[in-house]
Design a protein around this motif. Sequence first.
Motif, PDB file in Angstrom:
ATOM      1  N   SER A 104     -29.989  24.460  26.360  1.00  0.00           N
ATOM      2  CA  SER A 104     -30.157  25.593  25.453  1.00  0.00           C
ATOM      3  C   SER A 104     -30.236  26.899  26.227  1.00  0.00           C
ATOM      4  N   ILE A 105     -29.737  27.925  25.589  1.00  0.00           N
ATOM      5  CA  ILE A 105     -29.773  29.246  26.205  1.00  0.00           C
ATOM      6  C   ILE A 105     -31.216  29.734  26.305  1.00  0.00           C
ATOM      7  N   ARG A 106     -32.051  29.317  25.367  1.00  0.00           N
ATOM      8  CA  ARG A 106     -33.464  29.718  25.387  1.00  0.00           C
ATOM      9  C   ARG A 106     -34.154  29.162  26.635  1.00  0.00           C
ATOM     10  N   THR A 107     -33.914  27.901  26.942  1.00  0.00           N
ATOM     11  CA  THR A 107     -34.522  27.292  28.130  1.00  0.00           C
ATOM     12  C   THR A 107     -33.953  27.914  29.402  1.00  0.00           C
ATOM     13  N   ALA A 108     -32.656  28.164  29.419  1.00  0.00           N
ATOM     14  CA  ALA A 108     -32.043  28.804  30.585  1.00  0.00           C
ATOM     15  C   ALA A 108     -32.635  30.191  30.798  1.00  0.00           C
ATOM     16  N   ALA A 109     -32.835  30.933  29.716  1.00  0.00           N
ATOM     17  CA  ALA A 109     -33.434  32.270  29.811  1.00  0.00           C
ATOM     18  C   ALA A 109     -34.862  32.183  30.327  1.00  0.00           C
ATOM     19  N   GLU A 110     -35.600  31.171  29.884  1.00  0.00           N
ATOM     20  CA  GLU A 110     -36.970  30.986  30.378  1.00  0.00           C
ATOM     21  C   GLU A 110     -36.970  30.711  31.878  1.00  0.00           C
ATOM     22  N   ARG A 111     -36.006  29.932  32.345  1.00  0.00           N
ATOM     23  CA  ARG A 111     -35.913  29.644  33.783  1.00  0.00           C
ATOM     24  C   ARG A 111     -35.649  30.921  34.579  1.00  0.00           C
ATOM     25  N   ALA A 112     -34.896  31.838  33.976  1.00  0.00           N
ATOM     26  CA  ALA A 112     -34.585  33.102  34.640  1.00  0.00           C
ATOM     27  C   ALA A 112     -35.644  34.160  34.363  1.00  0.00           C
ATOM     28  N   LYS A 113     -36.629  33.804  33.531  1.00  0.00           N
ATOM     29  CA  LYS A 113     -37.715  34.717  33.151  1.00  0.00           C
ATOM     30  C   LYS A 113     -37.191  35.978  32.456  1.00  0.00           C
TER      31      LYS A 113
END
Length: 155
Positions: A58-67
């Motif tokens: 998910s893009i949401r999880t990827a965004a969380e990884r990138a903060k």
Amino acid sequence: MAQIEITGEPSTDLVRHAPALVEHPTVPIEPSRWEGLLPWQARRVRDYVDGDLGGRLSIRTAAERAKLSPSYFSRRFRQSFGVTFSRFVALRRIEHAQSMMIRSTTSLCQIALACGFTDQAHFTRTFGGMTGSTPSQWRRTAMVRGHQAEAVGSC
């Protein structure tokens, strides 16, 4: 209740001078020097995608990884990789599938599921859109090229 008396209209001065402010801003606007994801962010997102190609990415999880927020992440991701996040995931899945098709005799249906596609039809549509051929055609061509390369090398 107190009454406020307005003798002049201050907003008219602003409106009258607005074109000059737009043409000659007091603070120069500089283009952003930083575009795309930072190297550590790109690495974490790539690791996330490559680590779970068979799962639901998910893009949401990827965004969380990138903060970052999902919308800001989307813009920065595209600047870094030149494609959207979903397109990047599809490309990585197709690359993984191609690797599996060359190295094993696993059925295309099993490869499709292992690479995160919902079914073989979804895999075939995505594969065809990105490579211009069906997975079975691509596999046959890759096998023929591989055998020819071995035959040429052994002569």
